[in-house]
Write a protein that holds these residues in place. Structure first.
Motif, PDB file in Angstrom:
ATOM      1  N   ALA A 239      -7.107  -5.458 -11.768  1.00 39.87           N
ATOM      2  CA  ALA A 239      -8.117  -5.011 -10.807  1.00 39.87           C
ATOM      3  C   ALA A 239      -9.386  -5.851 -10.926  1.00 39.87           C
ATOM      4  O   ALA A 239     -10.013  -6.199  -9.922  1.00 39.87           O
ATOM      5  CB  ALA A 239      -8.437  -3.533 -11.031  1.00 39.87           C
ATOM      6  N   ILE A 240      -9.768  -6.212 -12.167  1.00 37.73           N
ATOM      7  CA  ILE A 240     -10.984  -7.021 -12.356  1.00 37.73           C
ATOM      8  C   ILE A 240     -10.805  -8.395 -11.706  1.00 37.73           C
ATOM      9  O   ILE A 240     -11.664  -8.859 -10.960  1.00 37.73           O
ATOM     10  CB  ILE A 240     -11.306  -7.185 -13.864  1.00 37.73           C
ATOM     11  N   VAL A 241      -9.673  -9.011 -11.969  1.00 33.37           N
ATOM     12  CA  VAL A 241      -9.439 -10.349 -11.409  1.00 33.37           C
ATOM     13  C   VAL A 241      -9.435 -10.286  -9.885  1.00 33.37           C
ATOM     14  O   VAL A 241     -10.135 -11.041  -9.198  1.00 33.37           O
ATOM     15  CB  VAL A 241      -8.097 -10.928 -11.932  1.00 33.37           C
ATOM     16  N   LEU A 242      -8.664  -9.333  -9.354  1.00 32.09           N
ATOM     17  CA  LEU A 242      -8.524  -9.221  -7.901  1.00 32.09           C
ATOM     18  C   LEU A 242      -9.867  -8.864  -7.261  1.00 32.09           C
ATOM     19  O   LEU A 242     -10.286  -9.484  -6.274  1.00 32.09           O
ATOM     20  CB  LEU A 242      -7.472  -8.151  -7.588  1.00 32.09           C
ATOM     21  N   ALA A 243     -10.560  -7.886  -7.835  1.00 32.03           N
ATOM     22  CA  ALA A 243     -11.819  -7.437  -7.241  1.00 32.03           C
ATOM     23  C   ALA A 243     -12.885  -8.518  -7.321  1.00 32.03           C
ATOM     24  O   ALA A 243     -13.702  -8.667  -6.401  1.00 32.03           O
ATOM     25  CB  ALA A 243     -12.316  -6.167  -7.937  1.00 32.03           C
TER      26      ALA A 243
END
Lengths: 284, 365, 285
Positions: free
Chosen positions: A96-100
């Motif tokens: 989620a961190i990478v994508l967001a």
């Protein structure tokens, strides 16, 4: 400093409202009291029951023991579920961190059109706004259609999608707080886009990322309804709890619940520290 | 229009540079030459397009049309990091998470220079901007003037061919501002780097610059030395933008361009004018008018009545009205022995023809 | 050579890297579940022929419609209770002195980070025959015998959902209250408005949109919940969410489950767009 004085002013402005105590004020206090009681009484009950025994519904206050905690630690199924939950939480948080981060950077490019941003954010926020049951069953149906077996991957995807909105929101707010001039200054001094991201933006996003990661992890760790659709052979902790509860009350649940609660609150406190405390350091 | 190039032609030539956003024109076909080693100021009120011009040269935005020639190559569409120019921003734009040394050394770091070289050059440039010993401080711990100097050192360290300064002194208070002006000027002389400086402050432009480029409404009004701009305005905007000026309407230049008929009389022109045979407005600075004592003479002398006097210590200002009904303002050093400038008094005023300038008359109303 | 902006090709690659996961993980699943509603189940086998049969069944079967109506009513009651209780609590906290506000706010928000299942479990401890509520009632002498009517019925579902969803109502309300400029409150009392008057004509109109958005969110969550009904609702507490969930479990009728939840999706989207309209109408931008 500015916030402190603003708070004082706000408090002064509210003073006339506080003024003399009327019946309405007492009523309001009573309602708030009941709400806080309703929020916390159940939790404290669980807390108490993890240390004491009950006899015919009465808590035996002289029966303090840590037996339930002992029973808990010798329960291999729970240990497995805990480990699985941690692994899922880490994977989903990382994803989620990478994508967001990518989405927030993409959305905050100034020439991005309002329309593109609206569609993008609609998609990002959808799994958070819709009832979890819909996110769960739609991922279940798609994974069946493409032949992806239920298990670690499907659960991680479900959790990633669910926490994406919160992570995106926190990161976007911080990205927008970074002065554009500072990014331009970096390019002006000869840095490439990647170097500007690596040396200028990323360090300033650090604390927001930490806060977002903790929140995402906490949400993933607790997620139940989406997971119920996507679970395979291995169970997460909330699902194990759910299974235990359907069978009936077992006292060691209380011990487990108490530990999970304490961990959740600690994580939340640390996250709150990060969100509030570090902003001041970043903006001079 | 263009200035004669000094040895070897201009460092940078802007040709027909325009910037349009939808319906609005921020910059309309600007031509500008920047000479090597000069301190050139772009001066104009807000909305004049000066910052747009600077950002186009710096590569922060791409022009709608036009060219930016550097070493004979058009760099109008070259990536920002590939231009050998560095910028000092109005809000300094220091990296808040880096200390002074890291900020200053950033340009070298991203170019992958060895640590020892970076440390050496950082020390050298901090010495130049008088910040030695501040290496470990963070921007938040510095005063406005110190941040300004960090930003300057950061922009200079990569040996840019051109330093762009976007109203860098606007955030400083008056005292510090004067100090920083002198500082900037001395740094520019010391390093010999070309400075392109943007400001809306006339005094600042006059104090700092070798040449000034006055802009208004997205156009270049005039380019020249401070004296040129002050005494030889080419447009009404320039004539009124710098301090007080007397604008005498209703003049006409003779067909041969030798003299101009004005309500103050016929004035022989010292230099040729492009306005031969045209209607014109005569400009003369209030301090170029001087009260004449008995027996003194001047190129031009006129009779006038003092209508108002404003004694302001070292200078005395007065409003005059000539017999022909022309209103003039006069500024002269106050002198205790000369009390001829009194309200209601009649004065003989003299001025030299070379102190006047002609601008095109306003279009007939 | 290189333009100041990235080349079209790298722009395309970046766009793809951003959009692809969103489309694959969010958009595609929603589409596939909507399509599933056009399939049917025969002899425990999913028939992949497109027809409106399943949707028709889902939307017209009186038993399903009754459950739907019951659940809408339940969600309305829950969200209304959350609105009123949540507003009162947020307003109470907002009016405390500054040093009390942050810890009280944390107490309001903290339950959000506690596991859903755990909180339902804790509610069972309160509502059960041997539970806290009965204990208090018997001790006070209000009832002689522990009341069994608190657990495993619709009332238990309501109470549980109210307690669980309250934070979703209090927090947006508090944020809306915090956004009221202090100058407005001062102006109002300068003009001689009393506390009640200021509340009615300044505070309430400015904070109600935020509070309403929060309450709408609790409505959506209450509509789709199946865990709380399952764990505290008994047979009486059979809700629409449970109906859908059953189709993916025991009943094994995924197309019907998909078709049933399409209605849920429609309701949720209506509420989301309604909340957006309310939220943006007065405050944002």
């Amino acid at each position: 400093m500015a916030t402190v004085s603003a708070n004082f002013r706000a408090a002064d402005a509210r003073r006339p409202l506080i003024g003399k105590r009327s019946l309405a004020d007492w009523l309001l206090g009573a309602v708030a009291g009941i709400v806080f009681l309703a929020l916390y009484a159940p939790i404290f009950l669980v807390f108490a029951l993890s240390f004491f025994r009950t006899r015919r519904g009465e808590v035996q206050w002289d029966s303090f023991s840590l037996d339930w905690y002992g029973a808990l630690f010798s329960n291999a199924e729970i240990a497995q579920a805990l480990v699985f939950s941690l692994i899922v939480g880490f994977s989903a948080t990382l994803a989620a961190i990478v994508l967001a981060t990518g989405i927030a950077l993409y959305a905050s490019v100034p020439q991005r059109s309002e329309r593109t941003r609206a569609v993008l954010e609609f998609l990002v926020f959808l799994p958070f706004l819709l009832p979890p049951i819909i996110t769960g069953l739609s991922l279940l149906i798609l994974s069946r259609e493409i032949g992806l077996p239920r298990g670690f991957i499907t659960i991680s995807i479900g959790h990633t999608v669910f926490v994406l909105a919160i992570v995106y929101r926190i990161l976007l707010t911080r990205i927008q707080a970074v002065s554009r001039n500072v990014l331009e200054a970096s390019r002006d001094l000869g840095a490439s886009r990647w170097q500007t991201f690596r040396y200028i933006l990323l360090p300033q996003l650090g604390s927001a990322m930490a806060a977002a990661a903790m929140l995402a992890f906490a949400l993933s760790f607790d997620e139940t309804m989406i997971t119920l659709f996507l679970v395979g052979d291995e169970s997460t902790l909330p699902l194990r709890l759910y299974a235990m509860m359907r069978v009936g009350f077992t006292p060691e649940i209380n011990a487990l619940v108490t530990l999970v609660l304490i961990a959740s609150v600690l994580l939340a406190l640390i996250a709150a520290r990060f969100i509030r405390g570090r902003v001041g350091d970043i903006e001079p | 229009m263009t200035q004669s190039p000094v040895d070897g032609g201009p460092l940078l030539s802007v040709r027909g540079l325009a910037m349009r956003y939808d319906a609005t024109t921020a910059l309309a076909a600007v031509d500008l030459d920047v000479q090597n080693g000069e301190f050139l100021t772009i001066l104009g009120p807000s909305g004049s397009g000066k910052t747009t011009l600077l950002r186009l040269i710096g590569g922060f935005i791409e022009p709608s049309e036009g060219r930016i020639l550097f070493d004979g190559v058009d760099i109008a569409h070259t990536a920002i990091e590939a231009r050998p120019f560095n910028t000092v921003f109005q809000d300094y734009a220091l990296f808040p998470h880096m200390n002074v040394a890291q900020n200053v050394g950033y340009g070298l770091m991203v170019r992958g220079r060895p640590k020892s070289e970076i440390a050496e050059k950082v020390a050298k440039y901090l010495e130049i901007v008088d910040l030695a010993g501040m290496e470990r401080r963070h921007p938040a711990q510095l005063s406005g003037g110190q941040r300004q100097r960090v930003a300057l050192a950061r922009a200079l360290i990569c040996d840019p061919r051109l330093v762009l300064l976007d109203e860098p002194l606007a955030a400083l208070d008056a005292g510090l501002r004067r100090q920083m002006q002198e500082f900037l000027k001395s740094i520019q002389r010391q390093t010999g780097v070309t400075f392109l400086f943007v400001t809306h402050d006339q005094d600042e432009a006059v104090t700092l610059s070798d040449r000034i480029c006055v802009m208004a409404q997205g156009r270049v009004e005039q380019i020249g030395t401070a004296r040129d701009i002050y005494y030889r305005p080419k447009s009404r905007f320039v004539a009124t933008f710098f301090g007080d000026n007397n604008l005498i309407e209703g003049c006409r230049v003779t067909v041969d361009g030798a003299c101009v008929e004005t309500p103050l009389g016929v004035i022989d022109l010292a230099a040729p004018t492009a306005l031969a045979g045209k209607r014109a407005t005569l400009c003369i600075r209030p301090e170029s008018l001087s009260p004449l004592s008995e027996g003194e003479t001047a190129d031009m002398s006129i009779q006038a009545q003092v209508t108002a006097v404003d004694f302001a210590g070292p200078v005395t200002r007065a409003l005059l009205e000539t017999d022909a009904g022309v209103r003039l303002s006069l500024k002269s050093f106050s002198r205790p022995e000369r009390d001829s400038i009194l309200a209601g008094a009649r004065l003989t005023i003299g001025f030299t023809a070379s102190a006047t300038a002609l601008i095109p008359a306003e279009a007939a109303p | 050579m290189n333009a100041a902006r990235p080349s079209p090709l790298s722009g395309l690659a970046v766009g793809a890297a951003i959009w692809a996961p969103l489309l694959a993980l969010i958009f595609a699943p929603l589409m596939s579940f909507l399509i599933y509603g056009f399939f049917q189940v025969e002899d425990n086998q999913i028939q992949r022929t497109l027809s409106l049969e399943t949707y028709r069944e889902a939307l017209t079967n009186p038993a399903y419609m009754r459950t739907f109506g019951k659940t809408v009513l339940l969600a309305l009651q829950v969200s209304l209770a959350c609105l009123v209780l949540g507003y009162a609590t947020a307003y109470f906290v907002w009016r405390r002195p500054a040093r009390w506000r942050a810890p009280l706010l944390f107490l309001l928000a903290a339950p959000l980070l506690m596991s859903y299942v755990i909180r339902i479990y804790a509610m069972r401890g309160v509502l059960g025959a041997n539970g806290l509520l009965n204990g208090v009632l018997t001790t006070l002498g209000i009832v002689d015998e522990p009341v069994t009517a608190f657990l495993f019925n619709l009332t238990a579902v309501k109470l549980t959902l109210i307690v669980i969803l309250l934070p979703f109502a209090t927090l947006p309300t508090f944020i809306a209250l915090e956004r009221i400029p202090a100058s407005l409150l001062q102006a109002s009392s300068d003009l001689g408005a009393g506390a009640g008057r200021t509340f009615r004509s300044v505070v309430l109109p400015l904070s109600l949109p935020g509070a309403t958005v929060g309450a709408m969110f609790t409505f959506v969550l209450a509509m789709g919940d199946f865990l709380a009904p399952e764990l505290v609702g008994g047979i009486d507490g059979f809700t629409y969410g449970r109906l859908v969930f059953t189709q993916f479990g025991l009943a094994f009728n995924w197309p019907l489950g998909a078709a049933l939840s399409a209605l849920l999706l429609a309701v949720a989207l209506c509420v989301v767009f309604g909340a957006r309209a309310i939220g943006s109408a007065r405050w944002r931008r």
